[in-house]
Design a protein around this motif. Structure first.
Motif, PDB file in Angstrom:
ATOM      1  N   ALA A  42       2.674  39.705 152.849  1.00 25.59           N
ATOM      2  CA  ALA A  42       1.887  40.928 152.658  1.00 25.59           C
ATOM      3  C   ALA A  42       2.463  41.773 151.525  1.00 25.59           C
ATOM      4  N   GLU A  43       3.771  41.805 151.410  1.00 25.62           N
ATOM      5  CA  GLU A  43       4.410  42.579 150.350  1.00 25.62           C
ATOM      6  C   GLU A  43       4.131  41.976 148.974  1.00 25.62           C
ATOM      7  N   GLU A  44       4.165  40.663 148.870  1.00 28.04           N
ATOM      8  CA  GLU A  44       3.856  40.002 147.602  1.00 28.04           C
ATOM      9  C   GLU A  44       2.403  40.262 147.209  1.00 28.04           C
ATOM     10  N   LYS A  45       1.502  40.175 148.179  1.00 24.40           N
ATOM     11  CA  LYS A  45       0.088  40.451 147.908  1.00 24.40           C
ATOM     12  C   LYS A  45      -0.102  41.892 147.454  1.00 24.40           C
ATOM     13  N   GLU A  46       0.620  42.819 148.055  1.00 21.64           N
ATOM     14  CA  GLU A  46       0.490  44.230 147.686  1.00 21.64           C
ATOM     15  C   GLU A  46       0.917  44.462 146.241  1.00 21.64           C
ATOM     16  N   VAL A  47       1.954  43.773 145.790  1.00 21.67           N
ATOM     17  CA  VAL A  47       2.381  43.881 144.389  1.00 21.67           C
ATOM     18  C   VAL A  47       1.243  43.446 143.478  1.00 21.67           C
ATOM     19  N   VAL A  48       0.598  42.340 143.814  1.00 19.76           N
ATOM     20  CA  VAL A  48      -0.532  41.847 143.017  1.00 19.76           C
ATOM     21  C   VAL A  48      -1.683  42.841 143.080  1.00 19.76           C
ATOM     22  N   TRP A  49      -2.023  43.311 144.282  1.00 18.08           N
ATOM     23  CA  TRP A  49      -3.111  44.284 144.434  1.00 18.08           C
ATOM     24  C   TRP A  49      -2.881  45.511 143.547  1.00 18.08           C
ATOM     25  N   ARG A  50      -1.688  46.056 143.564  1.00 19.34           N
ATOM     26  CA  ARG A  50      -1.406  47.266 142.767  1.00 19.34           C
ATOM     27  C   ARG A  50      -1.582  46.991 141.281  1.00 19.34           C
ATOM     28  N   ARG A  51      -1.107  45.840 140.816  1.00 19.71           N
ATOM     29  CA  ARG A  51      -1.253  45.508 139.401  1.00 19.71           C
ATOM     30  C   ARG A  51      -2.714  45.346 139.011  1.00 19.71           C
ATOM     31  N   ILE A  52      -3.468  44.566 139.796  1.00 23.52           N
ATOM     32  CA  ILE A  52      -4.855  44.313 139.391  1.00 23.52           C
ATOM     33  C   ILE A  52      -5.712  45.571 139.485  1.00 23.52           C
ATOM     34  N   LEU A  53      -5.455  46.411 140.471  1.00 20.54           N
ATOM     35  CA  LEU A  53      -6.206  47.671 140.550  1.00 20.54           C
ATOM     36  C   LEU A  53      -5.882  48.574 139.362  1.00 20.54           C
ATOM     37  N   ALA A  54      -4.628  48.624 138.952  1.00 19.49           N
ATOM     38  CA  ALA A  54      -4.230  49.422 137.789  1.00 19.49           C
ATOM     39  C   ALA A  54      -4.872  48.901 136.514  1.00 19.49           C
ATOM     40  N   GLU A  55      -5.138  47.599 136.466  1.00 28.56           N
ATOM     41  CA  GLU A  55      -5.762  46.984 135.291  1.00 28.56           C
ATOM     42  C   GLU A  55      -7.283  46.996 135.345  1.00 28.56           C
ATOM     43  N   GLY A  56      -7.861  47.591 136.382  1.00 25.27           N
ATOM     44  CA  GLY A  56      -9.313  47.706 136.459  1.00 25.27           C
ATOM     45  C   GLY A  56     -10.016  46.565 137.170  1.00 25.27           C
ATOM     46  N   TYR A  57      -9.298  45.766 137.892  1.00 20.66           N
ATOM     47  CA  TYR A  57      -9.872  44.680 138.681  1.00 20.66           C
ATOM     48  C   TYR A  57      -9.916  45.116 140.134  1.00 20.66           C
ATOM     49  N   PRO A  58     -10.598  44.403 140.997  1.00 20.17           N
ATOM     50  CA  PRO A  58     -11.538  43.319 140.738  1.00 20.17           C
ATOM     51  C   PRO A  58     -12.826  43.832 140.098  1.00 20.17           C
ATOM     52  N   ARG A  59     -13.455  42.955 139.321  1.00 21.62           N
ATOM     53  CA  ARG A  59     -14.692  43.290 138.614  1.00 21.62           C
ATOM     54  C   ARG A  59     -15.824  42.430 139.121  1.00 21.62           C
ATOM     55  N   ARG A  60     -16.923  43.036 139.326  1.00 22.02           N
ATOM     56  CA  ARG A  60     -18.144  42.298 139.700  1.00 22.02           C
ATOM     57  C   ARG A  60     -19.081  42.318 138.505  1.00 22.02           C
ATOM     58  N   ASN A  61     -19.641  41.155 138.183  1.00 23.08           N
ATOM     59  CA  ASN A  61     -20.592  41.072 137.054  1.00 23.08           C
ATOM     60  C   ASN A  61     -21.993  41.010 137.558  1.00 23.08           C
TER      61      ASN A  61
END
Length: 61
Positions: A42-61
């Motif tokens: 869960a901690e590893e996933k949270e690191v990924v979640w924080r990065r992708i949210l900061a980068e503007g993801y997830p994106r829906r087309n």
């Protein structure tokens, strides 16, 4: 340790593009993160979640 925020099971938005890209254009994860997602803590996933949210993801087309 503080409780982790509630998140969906995966950041996947079914706009996958990891065949020719290092980073998925839909969710923002690297192909390695996509492959390892179910085995991550869960901690590893949270690191990924924080990065992708900061980068503007997830994106829906």
């Amino acid at each position: 340790m503080a409780a982790l925020p509630e998140r969906p099971d995966t950041p996947c938005v079914a706009v996958c593009s990891t065949t020719f890209d290092d980073v998925c254009r839909g969710c923002g994860r690297t192909y390695i993160e996509v492959a390892r997602w179910v085995a991550m803590s869960a901690e590893e996933k949270e690191v990924v979640w924080r990065r992708i949210l900061a980068e503007g993801y997830p994106r829906r087309n």
